[in-house]
Design a protein around this motif. Structure first.
Motif, short mmCIF file in Angstrom:
data_model
loop_
_atom_site.label_atom_id
_atom_site.label_comp_id
_atom_site.label_asym_id
_atom_site.label_seq_id
_atom_site.Cartn_x
_atom_site.Cartn_y
_atom_site.Cartn_z
N GLY A 36 35.07 45.88 38.08
CA GLY A 36 34.02 45.36 39.10
C GLY A 36 33.35 44.01 38.48
O GLY A 36 32.95 43.44 39.16
N LEU A 40 33.12 40.57 40.23
CA LEU A 40 31.83 39.98 40.78
C LEU A 40 31.97 38.55 40.26
O LEU A 40 31.57 37.50 40.86
CB LEU A 40 30.65 40.56 40.20
CG LEU A 40 30.56 41.98 41.03
CD1 LEU A 40 29.22 42.82 40.40
CD2 LEU A 40 30.01 41.70 42.44
N LEU A 43 34.14 36.28 42.38
CA LEU A 43 33.67 36.14 43.62
C LEU A 43 32.49 35.16 43.60
O LEU A 43 32.35 34.39 44.53
CB LEU A 43 33.10 37.60 44.17
CG LEU A 43 34.27 38.44 44.69
CD1 LEU A 43 33.96 39.81 44.99
CD2 LEU A 43 35.06 37.85 45.85
N ARG A 44 31.72 35.38 42.28
CA ARG A 44 30.79 34.20 42.31
C ARG A 44 31.17 33.10 41.46
O ARG A 44 30.33 32.00 41.46
CB ARG A 44 29.71 35.04 41.36
CG ARG A 44 28.96 35.95 41.66
CD ARG A 44 28.07 36.87 41.07
NE ARG A 44 27.32 38.00 41.51
CZ ARG A 44 27.03 39.05 41.19
NH1 ARG A 44 27.11 39.25 40.00
NH2 ARG A 44 26.16 39.92 41.81
N PHE A 72 30.41 48.74 41.86
CA PHE A 72 31.01 47.17 42.41
C PHE A 72 30.19 47.16 44.01
O PHE A 72 29.53 45.83 44.08
CB PHE A 72 32.24 47.13 42.13
CG PHE A 72 32.77 45.79 43.03
CD1 PHE A 72 32.75 44.67 42.49
CD2 PHE A 72 33.58 46.11 44.44
CE1 PHE A 72 33.18 43.59 43.33
CE2 PHE A 72 33.96 44.74 44.85
CZ PHE A 72 33.79 43.60 44.52
N GLU A 75 26.51 46.65 43.88
CA GLU A 75 26.19 45.33 43.37
C GLU A 75 26.70 44.07 44.50
O GLU A 75 25.73 43.28 44.55
CB GLU A 75 26.90 44.76 42.05
CG GLU A 75 26.50 43.53 41.47
CD GLU A 75 25.13 43.74 40.50
OE1 GLU A 75 24.73 42.60 40.34
OE2 GLU A 75 25.05 44.88 40.41
N LEU A 76 27.82 44.19 45.20
CA LEU A 76 28.08 43.43 46.13
C LEU A 76 27.27 43.25 47.18
O LEU A 76 26.78 42.14 47.83
CB LEU A 76 29.75 43.72 46.35
CG LEU A 76 30.38 42.67 47.64
CD1 LEU A 76 31.08 41.66 46.68
CD2 LEU A 76 31.30 43.44 48.18
N ASP A 79 24.13 41.48 46.73
CA ASP A 79 24.24 40.11 46.66
C ASP A 79 24.12 39.08 47.82
O ASP A 79 24.85 39.38 48.69
CB ASP A 79 25.42 39.77 45.75
CG ASP A 79 25.44 38.27 45.32
OD1 ASP A 79 25.14 37.51 46.23
OD2 ASP A 79 26.03 38.08 44.24
N LEU A 82 27.32 37.62 48.64
CA LEU A 82 28.49 38.21 48.75
C LEU A 82 28.52 39.53 49.79
O LEU A 82 29.45 40.01 50.05
CB LEU A 82 28.95 38.75 47.55
CG LEU A 82 29.09 37.64 46.29
CD1 LEU A 82 29.56 38.46 45.07
CD2 LEU A 82 30.15 36.78 46.46
N ARG A 83 27.58 39.84 50.16
CA ARG A 83 26.97 41.20 50.84
C ARG A 83 27.99 41.47 52.04
O ARG A 83 28.37 42.34 52.44
CB ARG A 83 25.74 41.28 51.38
CG ARG A 83 25.37 40.24 52.34
CD ARG A 83 23.80 40.41 52.55
NE ARG A 83 23.60 41.61 53.11
CZ ARG A 83 22.14 41.89 53.21
NH1 ARG A 83 21.19 41.00 53.19
NH2 ARG A 83 21.90 43.30 53.98
N THR A 85 31.29 40.33 52.33
CA THR A 85 32.54 40.22 51.98
C THR A 85 33.22 41.45 52.30
O THR A 85 32.89 42.60 52.07
CB THR A 85 32.81 40.33 50.39
OG1 THR A 85 31.83 39.05 50.21
CG2 THR A 85 34.37 40.22 49.85
#
Length: 137
Positions: A36, A40, A43-44, A72, A75-76, A79, A82-83, A85
């Motif tokens: 994870g 992240l 993805l960031r 993961f 956390e995703l 964010d 990213l929320r 995704t």
């Protein structure tokens, strides 16, 4: 074309996904993360090969070291960048609590990894239809 991030720590499973993509003639860009934290970071936009920000889909295993799939997902979803995704869980975990937790964290699907490779190829073909038909921003 959808950019796919495979978050998987098992090398055999990674090879199976690649083979299933090839067998189904899936040519989507495939990115890899072993846990994870790595996912992240990709993805960031961190690291050597960040994933393009548009049209992304995550295939997520739950049982991984350092940061597991549920951690993961938490956390995703926390964010703001990213929320939204889309994430499809692809795992061996048939635990009800994992399924409930994953769906509570807005996964697009929860698929148990098939035992045979032929069934795995079929599952990946179904996933390909899903992300081809879905409007992923």
């Amino acid at each position: 074309m959808t950019n796919i991030l495979l978050v998987e720590d098992d090398e055999v499973d990674v090879m199976n996904v690649k083979r299933a993509f090839k067998k189904n003639n899936i040519t989507n860009p495939l990115y890899m993360a072993a846990n994870g934290l790595e996912a992240l970071a990709l993805l960031r936009g961190e690291g050597d090969a960040p994933i393009p920000r548009e049209r992304r889909l995550v295939l997520l295993d739950l049982n991984m070291p350092r940061m597991n799939g549920i951690e993961f997902l938490r956390e995703l979803r926390a964010d703001p960048e990213l929320r939204f995704t889309p994430v499809i869980v692809l795992t061996t975990s048939n635990e009800d609590r994992d399924k409930v937790e994953a769906y509570n964290l807005n996964v697009a699907g929860y698929i148990l990894k098939p035992v045979t490779f032929a069934n795995f190829v079929e599952a990946v073909a179904t996933l390909n239809k899903y992300w081809t038909l879905s409007e992923i921003p």
